[in-house]
Write an enzyme that holds these catalytic residues in place. Structure first.
Site, PDB file in Angstrom:
ATOM      1  N   HIS A   1      -0.946   0.152  -9.821  1.00 11.21           N
ATOM      2  CA  HIS A   1      -1.620  -0.766  -8.893  1.00 11.21           C
ATOM      3  C   HIS A   1      -2.237  -1.959  -9.648  1.00 11.21           C
ATOM      4  CE1 HIS A   1      -3.619  -0.851  -4.648  1.00 11.21           C
ATOM      5  NE2 HIS A   1      -3.369  -2.070  -5.084  1.00 11.21           N
TER       6      HIS A   1
ATOM      7  N   ARG B   1       0.858  -1.183   0.000  1.00 16.61           N
ATOM      8  CA  ARG B   1       0.000   0.000   0.000  1.00 16.61           C
ATOM      9  C   ARG B   1       0.893   1.230   0.000  1.00 16.61           C
ATOM     10  NH1 ARG B   1      -3.453  -2.744  -1.606  1.00 16.61           N
ATOM     11  NH2 ARG B   1      -5.519  -3.139  -0.734  1.00 16.61           N
TER      12      ARG B   1
ATOM     13  N   GLU C   1      -2.584   7.842  -4.167  1.00 18.21           N
ATOM     14  CA  GLU C   1      -3.136   7.201  -5.349  1.00 18.21           C
ATOM     15  C   GLU C   1      -4.534   7.735  -5.704  1.00 18.21           C
ATOM     16  OE1 GLU C   1      -1.801   3.153  -4.878  1.00 18.21           O
ATOM     17  OE2 GLU C   1      -3.623   2.511  -5.880  1.00 18.21           O
TER      18      GLU C   1
HETATM   19  C1  GLV Z   1      -4.833  -5.143  -3.968  1.00 19.04           C
HETATM   20  O1  GLV Z   1      -4.136  -4.206  -3.734  1.00 19.04           O
HETATM   21  C2  GLV Z   1      -5.448  -5.959  -2.976  1.00 19.04           C
HETATM   22  O2  GLV Z   1      -5.410  -5.611  -1.784  1.00 19.04           O
HETATM   23  O3  GLV Z   1      -6.014  -7.010  -3.343  1.00 19.04           O
END
Ligand code: GLV
Length: 324
Positions: free
Chosen positions: A289, A242, A271
């Site tokens: 991402h 993250r 983000e």
């Molecule tokens: C993606 O970032 C997830 O948490 O699945």
């Protein structure tokens, strides 16, 4: 009475079909954009839904819970669940689940290794060089990168994804060290990974540092100016967890000043905004991402989220309930 589910974005059909096969009414937000919190609240309230299948981009907090008291369950289509306020959910006895599949762990781990190898072999810079027609003949000293064989990979976080990264790294002949709040016997036995009691030990000795922690108060800005200074000047930092786990301003300065060698980032502190400074640097690779963006991973996430909803409505405790 028929259960009504609201899905906040189009997801793989396999999950939607599982819900429809149970006779549930399933409505999917149809626009090609992230719904605002206001829109989600309006949909949930008007539709009188019983459950919602939400995404990591949906902020689900007290405002949403209060606007839609009929919704008793939120199934997050993600491994992470930092977008949901678990404390407020608990106060209202609302069930929250996540979707941590093995296929997702494999996809994110592959993306992590892809970022590492792309940095090491300078793939993105070299691709740009060729596309710009700068390749005029073989040069002995151009694009010298780093080899990863026998180098040290330091994992911060050794859950399902960290474990998988260790497994792949072992195949590449890397030495693996890991830090986690608890020891992981599997990663030690299967991959020969060596436990370090602090993140600092990882940072000091690793050629590549990879982050695999959830976003929590204790992991926000885990990587900051002081910790970046502990890394080797040649080291790479990879973040597929993250964004806010890294202080992005501090990282940008560290990349500019040569405090560390490079970074591979799939996630960003603010983000989808990414600082223009980061975008200008050659020693960073940026992806939007997409760690879990493989067909198998996304299908499995949809199946897990749908199964959690089905279990909830059929009176079983869903497998992936998350608590604070
Ligand atoms: C993606 O970032 C997830 O948490 O699945």
């Amino acid at each position: 009475m028929t259960n009504k589910i609201f899905v906040t974005r189009k997801i793989p059909e396999i999950g939607i079909q599982m819900l429809r096969d149970r006779g549930y009414v399933v409505d999917v937000y149809s626009k090609e954009k992230i719904p605002s919190q206001r829109e989600i609240m309006a949909f949930l309230r008007k539709g009188g839904y019983d459950a919602a299948l939400t995404l990591l981009t949906d902020k689900i907090d007290a405002r949403v819970f209060d606007a839609a008291p009929s919704v008793k369950m939120y199934a997050n289509y993600a491994t992470g669940f930092d977008n949901i306020d678990l404390v407020e959910a608990k106060k209202r006895n609302i069930t929250i689940t996540n979707a941590p599949g093995d296929r997702t762990a494999e996809a994110v781990a592959e993306h992590t290794i892809a970022l590492m190898l792309a940095l090491a072999a300078r793939i993105v810079e070299a691709d740009e060089f060729v596309r710009r027609k700068k390749y005029k003949g073989w040069v002995p000293m151009n694009f010298i990168g780093m080899d990863v064989f026998e180098k040290t990979l330091g994992l911060i976080g050794a859950g399902r994804i960290g474990e998988r990264v260790a497994f792949y790294a072992k195949g590449l002949g890397m030495k693996v060290f890991y830090y986690d709040v608890q020891r992981n016997q599997k990663i030690e036995t299967d991959c020969g990974a060596i436990y370090c009691a602090t993140p600092e030990e990882i940072l000091r000795q690793s050629d590549v540092v990879s982050l695999h922690v959830p976003l929590m108060d204790s992991t926000r800005h885990l990587i900051n100016t002081d910790r970046l200074r502990m890394m080797k000047p040649t080291a790479y930092l990879i973040n597929t967890s993250r964004g806010p786990v890294v202080d992005e301003g501090a990282l940008e300065s560290a990349l500019k000043s040569g405090t560390i060698g490079g970074a591979g980032l799939d996630v960003f502190e603010f983000e989808p905004a990414i600082s223009s400074g980061l975008r200008k640097l050659q020693n960073v690779i940026l992806t939007p991402h997409i760690g879990s963006a493989s067909v198998r991973a996304r299908d499995q996430m949809a199946e897990i989220a749908a199964q959690n909803i089905i279990d909830f409505f059929e009176g079983r405790i869903p497998r992936n309930v998350v608590h604070k």
